[in-house]
Design a protein around this motif. Structure first.
Motif, PDB file in Angstrom:
ATOM      1  N   PRO A   1      17.337  64.995  -1.356  1.00 37.25           N
ATOM      2  CA  PRO A   1      16.866  66.390  -1.353  1.00 37.25           C
ATOM      3  C   PRO A   1      16.618  66.957   0.051  1.00 37.25           C
ATOM      4  CG  PRO A   1      15.677  65.096  -3.004  1.00 37.25           C
ATOM      5  CD  PRO A   1      16.457  64.127  -2.177  1.00 37.25           C
ATOM      6  N   PHE A   2      16.513  66.096   1.055  1.00 32.24           N
ATOM      7  CA  PHE A   2      16.258  66.583   2.412  1.00 32.24           C
ATOM      8  C   PHE A   2      17.532  67.059   3.117  1.00 32.24           C
ATOM      9  CE2 PHE A   2      12.518  64.035   1.602  1.00 32.24           C
ATOM     10  CZ  PHE A   2      11.499  64.752   2.210  1.00 32.24           C
ATOM     11  N   GLY A   3      18.685  66.570   2.694  1.00 31.25           N
ATOM     12  CA  GLY A   3      19.919  66.966   3.355  1.00 31.25           C
ATOM     13  C   GLY A   3      21.015  65.937   3.180  1.00 31.25           C
ATOM     14  N   THR A   4      22.080  66.084   3.975  1.00 32.10           N
ATOM     15  CA  THR A   4      23.221  65.176   3.904  1.00 32.10           C
ATOM     16  C   THR A   4      22.824  63.780   4.362  1.00 32.10           C
ATOM     17  OG1 THR A   4      24.713  67.016   4.382  1.00 32.10           O
ATOM     18  CG2 THR A   4      25.586  64.791   4.687  1.00 32.10           C
ATOM     19  N   VAL A   5      23.109  62.770   3.537  1.00 33.70           N
ATOM     20  CA  VAL A   5      22.711  61.394   3.821  1.00 33.70           C
ATOM     21  C   VAL A   5      23.950  60.564   4.151  1.00 33.70           C
ATOM     22  CG1 VAL A   5      21.633  59.304   2.902  1.00 33.70           C
ATOM     23  CG2 VAL A   5      20.693  61.551   2.331  1.00 33.70           C
ATOM     24  N   ALA A   6      23.863  59.805   5.235  1.00 32.57           N
ATOM     25  CA  ALA A   6      24.939  58.882   5.623  1.00 32.57           C
ATOM     26  C   ALA A   6      24.346  57.495   5.797  1.00 32.57           C
ATOM     27  CB  ALA A   6      25.599  59.352   6.918  1.00 32.57           C
ATOM     28  N   ARG A   7      25.232  56.499   5.906  1.00 33.07           N
ATOM     29  CA  ARG A   7      24.769  55.120   6.047  1.00 33.07           C
ATOM     30  C   ARG A   7      25.567  54.426   7.142  1.00 33.07           C
ATOM     31  NH1 ARG A   7      24.361  51.417   0.690  1.00 33.07           N
ATOM     32  NH2 ARG A   7      23.544  53.448  -0.007  1.00 33.07           N
ATOM     33  N   LEU A   8      24.859  53.719   8.041  1.00 34.44           N
ATOM     34  CA  LEU A   8      25.504  52.952   9.111  1.00 34.44           C
ATOM     35  C   LEU A   8      25.587  51.492   8.724  1.00 34.44           C
ATOM     36  CD1 LEU A   8      24.057  54.160  12.545  1.00 34.44           C
ATOM     37  CD2 LEU A   8      26.301  54.634  11.584  1.00 34.44           C
ATOM     38  N   ALA A   9      26.731  50.869   8.997  1.00 33.06           N
ATOM     39  CA  ALA A   9      26.887  49.438   8.777  1.00 33.06           C
ATOM     40  C   ALA A   9      26.072  48.648   9.806  1.00 33.06           C
ATOM     41  CB  ALA A   9      28.364  49.052   8.854  1.00 33.06           C
ATOM     42  N   GLU A  10      26.061  47.338   9.660  1.00 31.98           N
ATOM     43  CA  GLU A  10      25.160  46.498  10.441  1.00 31.98           C
ATOM     44  C   GLU A  10      25.347  46.644  11.954  1.00 31.98           C
ATOM     45  OE1 GLU A  10      23.710  41.831  10.807  1.00 31.98           O
ATOM     46  OE2 GLU A  10      25.384  42.365   9.496  1.00 31.98           O
ATOM     47  N   GLU A  11      26.544  46.504  12.466  1.00 28.17           N
ATOM     48  CA  GLU A  11      26.725  46.508  13.925  1.00 28.17           C
ATOM     49  C   GLU A  11      26.406  47.860  14.559  1.00 28.17           C
ATOM     50  OE1 GLU A  11      26.970  43.948  15.900  1.00 28.17           O
ATOM     51  OE2 GLU A  11      26.778  42.771  14.068  1.00 28.17           O
ATOM     52  N   PRO A  12      26.936  48.978  14.031  1.00 27.98           N
ATOM     53  CA  PRO A  12      26.523  50.260  14.625  1.00 27.98           C
ATOM     54  C   PRO A  12      25.031  50.535  14.443  1.00 27.98           C
ATOM     55  CG  PRO A  12      27.938  50.610  12.711  1.00 27.98           C
ATOM     56  CD  PRO A  12      28.016  49.171  13.050  1.00 27.98           C
ATOM     57  N   SER A  13      24.453  50.021  13.353  1.00 28.78           N
ATOM     58  CA  SER A  13      23.013  50.168  13.163  1.00 28.78           C
ATOM     59  C   SER A  13      22.257  49.451  14.268  1.00 28.78           C
ATOM     60  CB  SER A  13      22.599  49.610  11.796  1.00 28.78           C
ATOM     61  OG  SER A  13      21.196  49.647  11.646  1.00 28.78           O
ATOM     62  N   LYS A  14      22.664  48.252  14.619  1.00 32.85           N
ATOM     63  CA  LYS A  14      22.008  47.510  15.702  1.00 32.85           C
ATOM     64  C   LYS A  14      22.128  48.257  17.023  1.00 32.85           C
ATOM     65  CE  LYS A  14      22.531  42.818  13.835  1.00 32.85           C
ATOM     66  NZ  LYS A  14      23.200  41.502  14.012  1.00 32.85           N
ATOM     67  N   ARG A  15      23.319  48.791  17.292  1.00 34.31           N
ATOM     68  CA  ARG A  15      23.507  49.521  18.552  1.00 34.31           C
ATOM     69  C   ARG A  15      22.636  50.772  18.598  1.00 34.31           C
ATOM     70  NH1 ARG A  15      29.005  48.153  17.406  1.00 34.31           N
ATOM     71  NH2 ARG A  15      29.437  50.302  16.716  1.00 34.31           N
ATOM     72  N   LEU A  16      22.525  51.455  17.470  1.00 34.11           N
ATOM     73  CA  LEU A  16      21.694  52.656  17.405  1.00 34.11           C
ATOM     74  C   LEU A  16      20.246  52.339  17.757  1.00 34.11           C
ATOM     75  CD1 LEU A  16      20.960  55.581  16.558  1.00 34.11           C
ATOM     76  CD2 LEU A  16      20.780  54.721  14.211  1.00 34.11           C
ATOM     77  N   TRP A  17      19.690  51.286  17.166  1.00 37.44           N
ATOM     78  CA  TRP A  17      18.277  50.991  17.390  1.00 37.44           C
ATOM     79  C   TRP A  17      18.031  50.399  18.773  1.00 37.44           C
ATOM     80  CZ3 TRP A  17      14.799  53.372  14.731  1.00 37.44           C
ATOM     81  CH2 TRP A  17      15.156  53.890  13.473  1.00 37.44           C
TER      82      TRP A  17
END
Length: 419
Positions: A268-284
């Motif tokens: 309900p807040f907006g468009t939702v996407a999901r990052l896989a493990e490796e890009p998720s690690k790089r993001l954080w």
């Protein structure tokens, strides 16, 4: 005396050598700057010292017991060495110590164990795993009077009276010189993913993060990157909009199931996407290391934006930032710790780093702390870098400093002009 004119450089390799150096310094009334590789030298006021006590000789991993989740190392041990060893055993420093080197225009990967503990660094997992001081089991240190002491031990449950290990964690080297540090090492999550809601403004993002943190999906980190900050991180730059990021960690089947539930909750807040493990690690890693506010190529200490670190109630961050922007239109920010940690950049030519404006905004938003993390030495020498203390708290701090370092030998001037 400026850093450039310092001549004496001590690099002890044992606790006894540290004690001898400090006792000689006390006898000669020679203040010491306590430093490792210098990646956080720009954090705090400029130290007024005539000599350097270099802790990089106090290096090496003395004990690692993976089955007991315990590691002991010298303060000069590179964090990269500790993290590599732990990773080889499927473990990690769960408080995610940040690499602040690039924030000051220095190479990445140069930070030391003692530096992280000395300033109590904690990354995005602070929400779920606590700060650095929550992972310290014991220390050996030398006071500013040249006395060796130990605190804590090598087990998680250890009652030894006053917890001096926690007192020195975050003291910026002003109470004693750490010579050995024992900490908890925890298992690494088997996998991770990040759920992203695109396009939210700061206030709406705070609501989304609150909903996620209040859910049973066990979110381990929550951050909001307004569009300018998101543009500086490759993993979310493609959205072209703001990115509100929620991290999930654990075993694969659990992460997948929780990710589905969280995505539905946030739809309900907006468009939702999901990052896989490796890009998720790089993001954080990018969020942890404050990458959106790294100085650009060619920037100098005098031209890089001034950087503040605000600690507030999670829902108050957007309010404080809006108040700052109303008076400093060039200010930019992004939010970690569900919005409780705000990284705020203001233009390099802002008089007095905007201290009065920033701290007034924090007070108006309900109170908190504002720390000037990056500014030229001349600015840090005149502006209160750390949040000014009340009279009672300042008096208590002075008594603690007097007890540990009666002659103000260690890092004088780092925390305040008087100490």
């Amino acid at each position: 005396m400026s850093e450039a004119t310092m001549t004496e450089h001590h690099r002890p390799e044992t606790t006894d050598a540290v004690r001898a150096i400090i006792r000689d310094a006390v006898a000669a009334r020679t203040p010491l700057e306590v430093v490792g590789r210098g990646t956080k030298r720009g954090l705090g006021r400029p130290v007024q010292a005539a000599a350097v006590l270099d802790t990089t000789g106090l290096a090496g991993i003395a004990l690692y017991e993976p089955d007991e989740l315990v590691l002991q190392a010298g303060p000069g041990t590179p964090l990269a060495e500790i993290e590599a060893l732990a990773a080889a055993h499927g473990q990690e420093l769960a408080f995610e110590p940040a690499d602040y080197g690039p924030l000051y225009g220095l190479p990445a990967g140069q930070g030391t164990f003692g530096g992280a503990i000395g300033v109590n660094i904690a990354g995005p997992r602070r929400l779920s795993k606590g700060a650095a001081r929550d992972h310290i089991l014991g220390i050996t240190a030398v006071t500013g009077g040249g006395e060796v002491f130990k605190s804590g031990g090598r087990v998680v449950k250890n009652v030894t009276g006053y917890d001096l290990a926690k007192l020195l964690t975050g003291a910026h080297g002003t109470l004693g010189v750490l010579t050995s540090i024992t900490c908890k090492i925890l298992p690494r999550p088997e996998t991770s993913t990040t759920i992203i809601v695109a396009g939210l403004d700061d206030a709406r993002a705070a609501e989304a993060m609150s909903a996620a943190m209040g859910s049973p999906t066990e979110v381990s980190a929550a951050a909001h990157l307004p569009a300018p900050a998101a543009a500086g991180i490759a993993e979310v730059a493609g959205l072209g909009r703001a990115a509100t990021c929620l991290r999930l960690e654990g075993i694969p089947v659990s992460v997948a199931e929780r990710a589905d539930r969280l995505s539905k909750l946030l739809a309900p807040f907006g468009t939702v996407a999901r990052l896989a493990e490796e890009p998720s690690k790089r993001l954080w890693t990018a969020i942890r290391d404050v990458r959106p506010f790294w100085p650009t190529a060619g920037a100098t200490e005098d031209t890089a934006p001034l950087l503040w670190r605000l600690s507030l109630a999670p829902m108050a961050g957007a309010v404080a930032v809006a108040a700052v922007r109303a008076r400093l239109p060039g200010a930019e920010a992004f939010y970690d710790w569900q919005g409780g940690l705000v990284w705020l950049a203001v233009p390099a030519d802002t008089p007095d780093a905007g201290a009065a404006i920033v701290r007034a905004a924090v007070r108006a938003a309900g109170g908190g702390h504002a720390t000037l993390v990056r500014a030229p030495a001349a600015v840090r020498a005149t502006v209160a870098v750390f949040e000014p203390q009340s009279a009672a708290l300042a008096a208590l701090s002075a008594r603690v400093r007097q007890a540990f370092d009666p002659e103000t030998i260690l890092n004088p001037g780092r925390m305040a002009a008087s100490n």
